[in-house]
Design a protein around this motif. Sequence first.
Motif, PDB file in Angstrom:
ATOM      1  N   VAL A 186       3.923   0.196  -8.637  1.00 25.81           N
ATOM      2  CA  VAL A 186       3.752   1.593  -8.410  1.00 25.81           C
ATOM      3  C   VAL A 186       2.475   2.377  -7.765  1.00 25.81           C
ATOM      4  O   VAL A 186       1.356   1.380  -7.866  1.00 25.81           O
ATOM      5  N   CYS A 187       1.811   3.299  -6.887  1.00 25.60           N
ATOM      6  CA  CYS A 187       0.996   3.362  -6.597  1.00 25.60           C
ATOM      7  C   CYS A 187       0.435   4.164  -8.216  1.00 25.60           C
ATOM      8  O   CYS A 187       0.907   5.109  -8.765  1.00 25.60           O
ATOM      9  N   PRO A 188      -1.148   2.922  -8.707  1.00 27.82           N
ATOM     10  CA  PRO A 188      -1.317   3.427 -10.132  1.00 27.82           C
ATOM     11  C   PRO A 188      -1.716   5.050 -10.546  1.00 27.82           C
ATOM     12  O   PRO A 188      -1.715   6.081  -9.411  1.00 27.82           O
ATOM     13  N   ARG A 202       1.133  -1.009  -0.071  1.00 28.72           N
ATOM     14  CA  ARG A 202       0.035  -0.015   0.057  1.00 28.72           C
ATOM     15  C   ARG A 202       0.886   1.391  -0.189  1.00 28.72           C
ATOM     16  O   ARG A 202       1.812   1.504   0.645  1.00 28.72           O
ATOM     17  N   CYS A 203       0.266   1.720  -0.522  1.00 33.11           N
ATOM     18  CA  CYS A 203       1.205   3.188  -1.263  1.00 33.11           C
ATOM     19  C   CYS A 203       0.957   4.194   0.444  1.00 33.11           C
ATOM     20  O   CYS A 203       0.068   4.448   1.079  1.00 33.11           O
ATOM     21  N   ALA A 204       2.697   4.545   0.716  1.00 29.36           N
ATOM     22  CA  ALA A 204       1.999   5.026   1.598  1.00 29.36           C
ATOM     23  C   ALA A 204       2.313   6.929   2.236  1.00 29.36           C
ATOM     24  O   ALA A 204       2.312   7.869   3.000  1.00 29.36           O
ATOM     25  N   ALA A 212      -5.769   7.459  -6.404  1.00 28.65           N
ATOM     26  CA  ALA A 212      -4.035   6.922  -6.284  1.00 28.65           C
ATOM     27  C   ALA A 212      -3.304   8.320  -6.555  1.00 28.65           C
ATOM     28  O   ALA A 212      -3.183   9.172  -7.694  1.00 28.65           O
ATOM     29  N   CYS A 213      -2.411   8.711  -5.750  1.00 31.49           N
ATOM     30  CA  CYS A 213      -1.117   9.658  -5.785  1.00 31.49           C
ATOM     31  C   CYS A 213      -0.408   9.287  -6.665  1.00 31.49           C
ATOM     32  O   CYS A 213       0.283  10.260  -7.283  1.00 31.49           O
ATOM     33  N   ALA A 214      -0.128   8.015  -7.233  1.00 30.21           N
ATOM     34  CA  ALA A 214       0.741   7.704  -8.343  1.00 30.21           C
ATOM     35  C   ALA A 214       2.513   8.053  -7.740  1.00 30.21           C
ATOM     36  O   ALA A 214       3.340   8.066  -8.567  1.00 30.21           O
ATOM     37  N   GLY A 215       2.385   7.805  -6.367  1.00 29.12           N
ATOM     38  CA  GLY A 215       4.116   8.853  -6.455  1.00 29.12           C
ATOM     39  C   GLY A 215       4.928   7.666  -5.389  1.00 29.12           C
ATOM     40  O   GLY A 215       5.862   8.660  -4.804  1.00 29.12           O
ATOM     41  N   THR A 216       3.877   6.822  -5.690  1.00 30.36           N
ATOM     42  CA  THR A 216       5.680   5.960  -5.061  1.00 30.36           C
ATOM     43  C   THR A 216       5.631   4.280  -5.566  1.00 30.36           C
ATOM     44  O   THR A 216       4.171   4.462  -6.925  1.00 30.36           O
ATOM     45  N   PRO A 221      -1.962   8.917   4.752  1.00 31.82           N
ATOM     46  CA  PRO A 221      -0.959   7.972   3.604  1.00 31.82           C
ATOM     47  C   PRO A 221      -2.098   7.524   2.564  1.00 31.82           C
ATOM     48  O   PRO A 221      -3.106   7.957   2.593  1.00 31.82           O
ATOM     49  N   CYS A 222      -1.893   7.373   1.083  1.00 31.83           N
ATOM     50  CA  CYS A 222      -2.585   7.473   0.108  1.00 31.83           C
ATOM     51  C   CYS A 222      -3.248   6.457   0.083  1.00 31.83           C
ATOM     52  O   CYS A 222      -4.232   6.379   0.616  1.00 31.83           O
ATOM     53  N   GLY A 223      -2.214   5.630   0.841  1.00 31.02           N
ATOM     54  CA  GLY A 223      -3.192   4.110   1.284  1.00 31.02           C
ATOM     55  C   GLY A 223      -3.616   3.032  -0.049  1.00 31.02           C
ATOM     56  O   GLY A 223      -4.599   2.060   0.172  1.00 31.02           O
TER      57      GLY A 223
HETATM   58 ZN   LIG Z   1      -0.157   6.370  -3.828  1.00 30.71          ZN
END
Ligand SMILES: [Zn+2]
Length: 481
Positions: free
Chosen positions: A320-322, A293-295, A329-333, A303-305
């Motif tokens: 990836v965070c899509p 899970r994207c944090a 979704a933040c797409a940042g990880t 967190p984005c989660g």
């Molecule tokens: Zn994210």
Amino acid sequence: MTRRAAIYCRISQDRGGAGLGVARQEEDCRALSARKGWDVVAVHTDNDVSAYSGAPRPAWQELMEDVRNGTVDAVVCWHVDRLTRSPRELEDVIDLADRYGLELATVSGEIDLATPTGRMIARMLGAAARHEAEHKAERQQRQRRQAAEAGKVAGGGKRPFGYEDDRVTVREDEAEVIREGARRVLAGESLASICRDWQKRGITTVAGIPWKPSALRRMLASARISGRREHTPRSSWEKTRPLLGEIVADAIWPGILSHEDSDRLRALLSDPERRRRVEGTTRRSYLLSGILRCAKPKADGTPCGYGMVGRPRAGVPRYVCPNTPGTDACAGTATNAEKTDEHVRDMILTALDSPTLRKRLQRPDDEDSGLYEEIRADEEELEELARDFGNRKISRKEWMIARQPVEERLERNRAKLSKTSRTAVLLAFVGSYEDMRERWEKMNHSQRRAIVTATVRAIEVAPANPRKRWDPDRFIFDWIA
Ligand SMILES: [Zn+2]
């Protein structure tokens, strides 16, 4: 004035017997219309298998609409019982006859809805047909239940997988396949993964076709393969036969699986939670998609989660965070998939190597054994209630009311039992670190995923630190205690 007639046909199974095929119904109705000098302007056909299913009848609605619009002023059908399913529907027709001068003709006899005598005849015919249908349904249900209780062989269709044509003698090669399937499902492997493997090995169903997950699920959840007879009252069907019936007796054929394994499989395979967890992920070629899970913090600091998914970049597999439009979704990880898989594997094997955990896994679970008893007791109670209804000791309504709390408890307990099978997944896996490592290498994705999901709820992944190449501290494990 020439009457404009609509023919109404209904396909159903509530009356067996000759001549009720839809082609025959229509042919007879056309002949009757011709005799009466009516123009057939429409033919409406509904298909419902049971007179009591309560399923909508679109053609019937169209017919009633035609009558109200005045495009049709006569209805031709084979018998009153083809036309209406309930006294209320018949009264609607009588009402239309009054208001719009609708004429009704049936192949099985003249009915003049304009006269009190004609209406009485129509009502009597409708009631008689219904009585017969109700009686037949009840009789069939009683017969099926009696056969089930006697543990007799249910006839019809192809032989069951695992047994010879006599449905009693075990076919050893197929029995071995069943045992293997049961073992693998209980170890947390997905049905789709097992089916793919069987397809490669040329293992097919009795019909000679490759196993599909739905068929495998039904087969492994059936009480039959544990030598027990299962009964599914017609009343419990919705669109398709429910996966689990009531176990009513030991069968005359031998079981291939133990009762305990069968109970476990039945609980596991009927658990919707498992479907989401295990089956919903079979197409993924990335071990940890959805588990990671994207944090990365959002604007508000939480967190984005979002569940991370596999997306290669320049041929390198990554999670990836899509960047999916329409989601938050933040797409940042992003993280390298291969390294992440290895890190997670090492963390999990290390955790499973701990003596505390092994001790906890091997502790006999008292609650678990009590569950079996409770489930069995509830199944027996349902059976008894059904019998009371069959013997007319209680009414249908009383039966429905009495079974509801039992069925609810049964469902809850089956869900609990399936959770304990996650423990079973791990029990079959744990050993020394080296042993586990060796086992892990031999496992396919689906099997590995079963181990991961039995150990962690989720793994949070913080955004990468640009100054570090590989940073294991980015991963925070949410262990299942
Ligand atoms: Zn994210």
